[in-house]
Design a protein around this motif. Sequence first.
Motif, mmCIF file in Angstrom:
data_model
loop_
_atom_site.group_PDB
_atom_site.id
_atom_site.type_symbol
_atom_site.label_atom_id
_atom_site.label_comp_id
_atom_site.label_asym_id
_atom_site.label_seq_id
_atom_site.Cartn_x
_atom_site.Cartn_y
_atom_site.Cartn_z
ATOM 1 N N TYR A 258 0.825 -1.212 0.000
ATOM 2 C CA TYR A 258 0.000 0.000 0.000
ATOM 3 C C TYR A 258 0.858 1.260 0.000
ATOM 4 O O TYR A 258 0.667 2.157 -0.822
ATOM 5 C CB TYR A 258 -0.920 -0.008 1.222
ATOM 6 C CG TYR A 258 -1.725 1.262 1.369
ATOM 7 C CD1 TYR A 258 -1.309 2.293 2.222
ATOM 8 C CD2 TYR A 258 -2.888 1.452 0.639
ATOM 9 C CE1 TYR A 258 -2.030 3.458 2.346
ATOM 10 C CE2 TYR A 258 -3.615 2.624 0.760
ATOM 11 C CZ TYR A 258 -3.186 3.620 1.611
ATOM 12 O OH TYR A 258 -3.901 4.787 1.725
ATOM 13 N N ASP A 262 0.634 1.372 -3.890
ATOM 14 C CA ASP A 262 -0.745 1.821 -4.063
ATOM 15 C C ASP A 262 -0.884 3.332 -3.923
ATOM 16 O O ASP A 262 -1.683 3.959 -4.633
ATOM 17 C CB ASP A 262 -1.652 1.127 -3.040
ATOM 18 C CG ASP A 262 -1.748 -0.367 -3.301
ATOM 19 O OD1 ASP A 262 -2.297 -1.087 -2.449
ATOM 20 O OD2 ASP A 262 -1.281 -0.813 -4.361
ATOM 21 N N SER A 452 -2.609 -6.509 -4.442
ATOM 22 C CA SER A 452 -2.597 -6.616 -2.982
ATOM 23 C C SER A 452 -2.833 -8.050 -2.535
ATOM 24 O O SER A 452 -2.170 -8.557 -1.625
ATOM 25 C CB SER A 452 -3.676 -5.702 -2.392
ATOM 26 O OG SER A 452 -3.396 -4.357 -2.670
#
Length: 715
Positions: A258, A262, A452
Motif C-alpha cells: 500500500y 498503491d 494486494s
Amino acid sequence: MSSHVKLRKERGTIAECETQVKEIRSQMAEQLKSLDLHVEMRVQLLQDLSEFFRRKAEIETEYSRGLEKLAERFSSRIRNSKEPQHSRKEQDLLSSVSCWHLILNHTRQESREHAVLSDTYSNSMVVRLCHITEDTGRLSKKSKDIGLQMQEQLLKVTSELQTAMKTYNQYHTDSMNAEGKLKEVEKLEERHMGKSADPGLGQSGVDAKQQRSSTLKKMERLKEKRQAKFLENKLKCTKARNDYLLNLAAANAAMNKYYLQDVCSLIECCDLGFHLSLGVTLRLYLSAQSRVQQSQQEAVGVLEGAVQGLDPPGDQKKILEMNHTAFCLPFRFEYQPHEGDQVCVVSAEAQVRNELVTRFQQLQSRLSSVSLETEEVNKTMKATLKALLDSFSFEDFSSSDSLQTSQSAESVKSSGSDPPGNKPNIAKRRANQQETESFYFTKVKEYLSGCSLISKLQAKHDLLKEAIEKAEGIDSDPSRLQCSNRSLRVRKQRPCSQYNHKLFTGDLQQFVESSGQLIPLVVESCIRFINLHGLHHEGIFRVPGSQSEVNEIRNAFERGEDPLTDLTDHNIDSVAGVLKLYFRGLEKPLFPQEKFQELVECVQIENKLERACHIKKVVGCFPQAVLIIMRFLFAFLNHLSQYSDENMMDSHNLAVCFGPTLVAVPLDQDAVSVQPRVNEVVKTIIMFHEKIFPGARELEGPLYEKCMTEEEEYW
C-alpha cells in the motif's frame, strides 16, 4: 500474583499493537486530507486561469473594436474626399499613399487578429479549462473511492492480525495452565508413591496399603486426563501461533504494497490526464500569442518551457515530499512472543504438516490463478490508459485556421469559432472519454486489488514453503508454474500472381486487372488473420500497432509475399493497421468521389431500411471490381461488430475508424462538419451490407466466410 503479572503483560502487548493500528488509521485519514487539499489547489488554479482568460478576451475585444473604428475613420476620410475620383486613383500610385493604405490594411488585419484572440480565449480556452475542472473533480472522487477501498482492505488485514494475536495469546495461556496442572498432578503422585513405600503393620497396615493403591490408580487416571488436556492445548497453541505468524507476514506485505505502490497509483489516478489537458490548453494560448505578438518571443519562450516542463512523475514526487509524514512507510509489525515463547517461525510439526501442505497447495493454486487474472487486467488497463491519454491530448480546439485573412471581422470571428457540427462531436467525444474513464478506473481497482491479494498470498506462500522444505529436508520448488507451449498454426504460403502495378498507393482497378486477384492478397490475408486471431481483441482498428511491424508487413506484401501465413505471433493491431493503411493509401478511394454527395444525402433519411435502399442504388453504380471488394470488406466488418461486447468495436466505432479511410471528403467541403455524415453512411453499410450489396448469383466473386481456416482459398 504471577497470573496477574502475565495478564498485564498480555494486555500491554495487545495494547501496543492496537496503538500502532490507531496511528496507521490516523495516518490514512491524513493522506486523504492531503489529496483533497491537492485537488482543491488544482481546482483553484483552473478557476483563476479561466477568469484570467475571460477578462483578457474582453480586453482583446475592446482593443479590436478600437482598431477597427480607427481604420474605418481614416478610410472614410479617403472615400469622402472632395477630390475627383481619377485624382484619387493617381494619388494611390504614390509610394507615400501606398504606405498609408498598407498601414490601414495592416490595422484592419491586426483588428481581426485580436478579434480571433478574443474568441479563442473566451470560447476555446475557457471551455477547455472548464472541462479540465470537471475532469479533475470527477477523477479525484473516483481515486478517493479506490483509496478508501484499499485502506479498508489494509485495516481489515490489521484487524485479522489483532484477532490472530489475541487467539494466540489465549491458547498459549491455556497451554501453560494445562502444563502447570499436569506438573501439580505429577508432584502429588510422587508424594503418594513415597508414602506407599513405608512398611505397614498388622491388619490395619494391609487396609492402608489397599487404600493407597486405590488412590494411586485415581492419581494415574487424573494424570492421563491432564496429559491429554495439555497435549490438546499445546496443539491449539501451535496452530494459533502459525496463524498469527501468517497473518503477521500478510499484514506487513500489505502494508509495504500500500505505502510503496498503491499510494503512488492513487496519486497517478488523481493526476490522470491533467497535465496533458492543461498542456494542450496552454499550447493553444501559445499558438495564438505567437501569431500576433512576434515581439514577445522571449516571454513566449519562457512559457513554452514551463508548458514543456509539465512533469507528472515530478509532481507526484513533490506531493510525497511535501506530505512526508502522511505517506512514509510505518514501522513493520514485529513478532510479539507471548510469555517468553521462543518459536518465531511457522512450525511444520508432524501434527500440522498435512494441514500446512494442503494449505500451501491451495495457496499455490490461488496465487497462480490470481497472477494470471491480474496480468490480463494489467494488459487491458495499459491499453485503456493509452486510449484515455490520447483522448486527453486530443486537440479539439485550434486557432491555426482562424487567423486567415477575410473581408470583415464578423467573418473572421465566424471562422475562429467552432465550425458547425463540431460541438456535438466534442460532446460525443467527451461522453466516450468518460465511459473509457469508468472502464479504466474499474480495471485500476481490479488491478490494485489483485496485486494486494498477490502480495498477501505470496507472503504466506513463502513462509509455508520455507517451513515445509525445512521439515522435509529437501530443496524443492513446488511453486514453479508449468508453462504450456503455444502451438503455432502454420499454413502453406500461396504463391502470389505477378503484377505490374503498385499494391499500396496504387490504382485498385488496374491492380485487380493486372494481378487477377479479385480480392487483393493484402485484404484477404489481413482479414483472415483477424478472423482467426483478433475477433475478440479489444480496441481493434482503434488502438495503433507498431509502426515498424506495420512497415515490415507492408513491404512483404509489396514484394508479392504473404507474411501472415508463416506464424501467428504478429501483433493484431499492426495487422489491422496494415489493412487500414492499404485502403487509406489508394490512389482513388474505395468510394468514388463523384458519388460523394449522393451518399451523404442519404443520411437525411431517418428510416434506416429506406436509407439502406437509397445507398444500394448509389453503390450499384460502382465498378464491379470495387463492389466485390466492398462486399467482402463490409461482410467482415459486420461479423467483427457482432463481438462488440468483447472487442468494444460496434458498428458505430468501426464506422468512425473506417469512414475517413474509405471515403475521401472533396476539397470544396468542410471535412469536420461533413465527417459525421460520412461515418453514418459507413455505419449503415456495415449494418445492412446483405441488403446493399448483390449476392453471389448477381455478382460472381469471392464471399467472406465467418468460419475461416488457415488454408482456405477464395479463388
